[in-house]
Design an enzyme around this catalytic site. Structure first.
Site, PDB file in Angstrom:
ATOM      1  N   HIS A 219       0.827  -1.248   0.050  1.00 56.69           N
ATOM      2  CA  HIS A 219      -0.027  -0.029  -0.085  1.00 56.69           C
ATOM      3  C   HIS A 219       0.823   1.247  -0.084  1.00 56.69           C
ATOM      4  CE1 HIS A 219       0.882   0.111   4.207  1.00 56.69           C
ATOM      5  NE2 HIS A 219       0.443   1.198   4.416  1.00 56.69           N
TER       6      HIS A 219
HETATM    7  C1  UD1 Z   1      -2.105   6.117   5.260  1.00 55.04           C
HETATM    8  C2  UD1 Z   1      -0.870   6.779   5.740  1.00 55.04           C
HETATM    9  C3  UD1 Z   1       0.236   5.339   5.817  1.00 55.04           C
HETATM   10  C4  UD1 Z   1      -0.319   4.214   6.550  1.00 55.04           C
HETATM   11  C5  UD1 Z   1      -1.716   3.872   5.786  1.00 55.04           C
HETATM   12  C6  UD1 Z   1      -2.257   2.728   6.584  1.00 55.04           C
HETATM   13  C7  UD1 Z   1      -0.272   8.881   5.745  1.00 55.04           C
HETATM   14  C8  UD1 Z   1       0.440   9.782   4.854  1.00 55.04           C
HETATM   15  N1  UD1 Z   1      -0.362   7.790   5.092  1.00 55.04           N
HETATM   16  O1  UD1 Z   1      -1.635   5.845   3.971  1.00 55.04           O
HETATM   17  O2  UD1 Z   1       1.484   6.028   6.789  1.00 55.04           O
HETATM   18  O3  UD1 Z   1       0.675   3.413   6.274  1.00 55.04           O
HETATM   19  O4  UD1 Z   1      -2.621   4.894   5.982  1.00 55.04           O
HETATM   20  O5  UD1 Z   1      -3.106   1.947   5.724  1.00 55.04           O
HETATM   21  O6  UD1 Z   1      -1.027   9.086   6.542  1.00 55.04           O
HETATM   22  N2  UD1 Z   1      -8.985   5.211   0.467  1.00 55.04           N
HETATM   23  C9  UD1 Z   1     -10.394   4.670   0.335  1.00 55.04           C
HETATM   24  N3  UD1 Z   1     -10.920   4.436   1.376  1.00 55.04           N
HETATM   25  C10 UD1 Z   1     -10.600   4.789   2.701  1.00 55.04           C
HETATM   26  C11 UD1 Z   1      -9.196   5.231   2.881  1.00 55.04           C
HETATM   27  C12 UD1 Z   1      -8.548   5.407   1.760  1.00 55.04           C
HETATM   28  O7  UD1 Z   1     -10.644   4.612  -0.678  1.00 55.04           O
HETATM   29  O8  UD1 Z   1     -11.063   4.478   3.629  1.00 55.04           O
HETATM   30  C13 UD1 Z   1      -8.158   5.729  -0.730  1.00 55.04           C
HETATM   31  C14 UD1 Z   1      -8.374   6.796  -1.228  1.00 55.04           C
HETATM   32  O9  UD1 Z   1      -8.193   6.563  -2.512  1.00 55.04           O
HETATM   33  C15 UD1 Z   1      -7.144   7.542  -0.878  1.00 55.04           C
HETATM   34  C16 UD1 Z   1      -5.900   6.541  -0.810  1.00 55.04           C
HETATM   35  O10 UD1 Z   1      -6.533   5.370  -0.502  1.00 55.04           O
HETATM   36  O11 UD1 Z   1      -6.658   8.541  -1.849  1.00 55.04           O
HETATM   37  C17 UD1 Z   1      -4.940   6.805   0.225  1.00 55.04           C
HETATM   38  O12 UD1 Z   1      -5.527   7.179   1.468  1.00 55.04           O
HETATM   39  P1  UD1 Z   1      -4.462   7.874   2.587  1.00 55.04           P
HETATM   40  O13 UD1 Z   1      -5.259   7.958   3.894  1.00 55.04           O
HETATM   41  O14 UD1 Z   1      -4.277   9.173   1.983  1.00 55.04           O
HETATM   42  O15 UD1 Z   1      -3.131   7.385   2.713  1.00 55.04           O
HETATM   43  P2  UD1 Z   1      -2.825   5.836   2.671  1.00 55.04           P
HETATM   44  O16 UD1 Z   1      -2.266   5.236   1.547  1.00 55.04           O
HETATM   45  O17 UD1 Z   1      -3.982   4.862   3.345  1.00 55.04           O
HETATM   46  N1  UDP Z   2      -4.387  -5.128   8.683  1.00 54.95           N
HETATM   47  C1  UDP Z   2      -5.919  -5.468   8.617  1.00 54.95           C
HETATM   48  N2  UDP Z   2      -6.546  -5.847   7.304  1.00 54.95           N
HETATM   49  C2  UDP Z   2      -5.751  -5.880   6.100  1.00 54.95           C
HETATM   50  C3  UDP Z   2      -4.482  -5.215   6.311  1.00 54.95           C
HETATM   51  C4  UDP Z   2      -3.982  -5.088   7.561  1.00 54.95           C
HETATM   52  O1  UDP Z   2      -6.173  -5.689   9.632  1.00 54.95           O
HETATM   53  O2  UDP Z   2      -6.499  -6.407   5.479  1.00 54.95           O
HETATM   54  C5  UDP Z   2      -3.741  -4.706   9.828  1.00 54.95           C
HETATM   55  C6  UDP Z   2      -2.754  -5.382  10.118  1.00 54.95           C
HETATM   56  O3  UDP Z   2      -2.827  -6.520  10.885  1.00 54.95           O
HETATM   57  C7  UDP Z   2      -1.822  -4.231  10.994  1.00 54.95           C
HETATM   58  C8  UDP Z   2      -2.323  -3.064  10.381  1.00 54.95           C
HETATM   59  O4  UDP Z   2      -3.584  -3.332   9.672  1.00 54.95           O
HETATM   60  O5  UDP Z   2      -2.326  -4.629  12.426  1.00 54.95           O
HETATM   61  C9  UDP Z   2      -1.190  -2.594   9.439  1.00 54.95           C
HETATM   62  O6  UDP Z   2      -1.801  -1.489   8.508  1.00 54.95           O
HETATM   63  P1  UDP Z   2      -1.398  -0.906   7.436  1.00 54.95           P
HETATM   64  O7  UDP Z   2      -0.703  -2.127   6.574  1.00 54.95           O
HETATM   65  O8  UDP Z   2      -2.488  -0.448   6.607  1.00 54.95           O
HETATM   66  O9  UDP Z   2      -0.594   0.341   7.863  1.00 54.95           O
HETATM   67  P2  UDP Z   2       1.225   0.434   8.324  1.00 54.95           P
HETATM   68  O10 UDP Z   2       1.361  -0.480   9.438  1.00 54.95           O
HETATM   69  O11 UDP Z   2       2.167   0.221   7.072  1.00 54.95           O
HETATM   70  O12 UDP Z   2       1.241   1.759   8.617  1.00 54.95           O
END
Ligand code: UD1
Ligand code: UDP
Length: 382
Positions: A219
């Site tokens: 991601h």
């Molecule tokens: C964010 C965090 C990242 C973390 C990740 C966990 C920042 C800068 N990044 O990244 O550190 O590892 O969350 O998962 O804060 N979207 C949806 N539905 C949702 C959420 C997101 O469709 O409920 C899609 C949207 O298109 C959005 C994209 O995901 O533009 C990115 O979401 P965003 O929260 O900006 O960053 P993440 O990549 O999720």
């Molecule tokens: N996770 C989850 N379902 C998923 C993917 C991840 O419950 O489909 C959980 C995972 O077990 C961990 C957390 O989400 O506890 C990690 O989040 P993510 O990988 O989105 O972000 P990061 O840790 O890289 O910030």
């Protein structure tokens, strides 16, 4: 009664916050009042509400539904909203987790109001400022009052940046306290493991064979938003699956689903779709994720949390990044940083397969009671 405001927003923060909320409800009901503020950074049911329900987190007192946007627009909106809530609640502490935009917004809003910030998962560094998370962490750490590090490396990084590990209480904005306390995610994995085995049906639902499949998550923005890297990841995973006749199970972050739809090379996409061993899933619940992590053969991931949880369940990980903040996992020989390079990924898989029985998982992430230690430290900060 001590009042704390907890800021959550993105999936991993919601999960991390469960550890503290659980300990407060169990042991500190009469001494700590928790107000939960959800920024709404993640909003799909499968990215947010599912964790609040499943992990028994109290319903957020506020959710201002900030949604997705550019970094500045998203963080700016959060700061404004959090500030407004802090004017109403005026807590003793604001608790922030990790390194997302919600973390940064909480840190800025609270520290400028001189409300002490408690940063949980402080001190982690990738030394790569092209990651938005690296900027968020550095900024959050440097305005925090109590910094809880999950690993010794986290503490060492902060000392190198000028923090003192020997300040004494009371910790204040100008006299911040550093404490190495272990990882709240480890608390959670231990606590929810039994429940996952009782309740999760994910292995059966997707007809997976225990200990045989590979669990994969992707991601990071530099992997989803860079077409060359995206193609390299998916074509290599598909090749690995076909050559080794091994199933790949991949719960997809919405960002990655979109990238596959919009940018994945047609040829790679077709080959993947033709491979019955390549299973793309919607995001799964935490109990399902724990089940997948504990039953997989190996994890291939760019997630920080998944690297660690694989380690908790004694599974090696191949890290689809050019570096990791969780250096101890690599030092222990159970994580290999491959970036998205085909040869390195295939070699790392072969290495772990060959050496599976020799891998060791030393105690790195505490004793499973990090959340209790954090609550007690905050209460004693006088
Ligand atoms: C964010 C965090 C990242 C973390 C990740 C966990 C920042 C800068 N990044 O990244 O550190 O590892 O969350 O998962 O804060 N979207 C949806 N539905 C949702 C959420 C997101 O469709 O409920 C899609 C949207 O298109 C959005 C994209 O995901 O533009 C990115 O979401 P965003 O929260 O900006 O960053 P993440 O990549 O999720
Ligand atoms: N996770 C989850 N379902 C998923 C993917 C991840 O419950 O489909 C959980 C995972 O077990 C961990 C957390 O989400 O506890 C990690 O989040 P993510 O990988 O989105 O972000 P990061 O840790 O890289 O910030």
């Amino acid at each position: 009664m001590l009042k704390i405001v907890t800021i959550i927003g993105a999936r991993p923060q919601i999960i991390k916050a469960a550890a503290l909320s659980r300990v407060i409800q169990k042991n500190y009901k009469n001494s700590i009042k928790e107000v939960i503020v959800h920024t709404g950074q993640h909003y799909d049911t499968k990215m947010s509400q599912v964790f609040i329900d499943e992990l028994n987190i109290p319903a957020p007192n506020y959710n201002f539904g900030v949604g997705s946007s550019t970094h500045g627009a998203q963080t700016g909106k959060m700061i404004r909203e959090i500030e407004e809530i802090l004017f109403q609640e005026y807590p003793d502490y604001v608790i922030i987790y990790g390194d997302t935009n919600s973390t940064l917004a909480g840190a800025i809003a609270a520290s400028k109001m001189n409300i002490p910030v408690v940063h949980i998962e402080a001190g982690l560094r990738s030394f790569n400022k092209s990651m938005p998370e690296e900027i968020n962490r550095i900024m959050a750490d440097h305005v925090s009052t109590i910094l809880f590090t999950p690993t010794q490396t986290g503490l060492d990084n902060l000392v190198k940046e000028g923090f003192s590990a020997t300040t004494s209480k009371p910790f204040t904005q100008d006299n911040p306290g550093l404490l190495h306390c272990g990882d709240v995610m480890y608390d959670n994995s231990l606590y929810f493991k039994k429940l996952a085995f009782e309740k999760s049906t994910v292995i059966k639902d997707y007809k997976l064979k225990n200990k045989e499949f590979i669990l994969c998550t992707v991601h990071r923005d530099n992997n989803t938003d860079d077409t060359e890297r995206l193609n390299s990841i998916f074509s290599t995973l598909n090749e690995l699956s076909l050559e080794n006749k091994v199933e790949i199970v991949m719960p997809l972050h919405p960002r990655t689903s979109r990238a596959i739809e919009e940018s994945l090379d047609n040829k790679v996409d077709k080959a993947m779709n033709k491979n019955p061993l390549f299973k793309l899933l919607p995001p799964v619940s935490f109990l399902d994720m724990i089940m997948l992590e504990s039953q997989c053969q190996i994890a291939i991931t760019d997630s920080g949390g998944v690297q660690k949880e694989a380690f908790f369940f004694k599974k090696p990980s191949i890290i689809l990044r050019s570096e990791t903040e969780w250096k101890e996992i690599v030092d222990a020989g159970v994580g290999i940083v491959t970036d998205v390079k085909r040869d390195q990924i295939l070699d790392a898989f072969a290495h772990f397969k060959l050496n599976a029985s020799e891998l060791e998982y030393p105690s790195i992430f505490g004793d499973g009671n990090a959340a209790g230690f954090i609550c007690q430290t905050i209460l004693n900060n006088k």
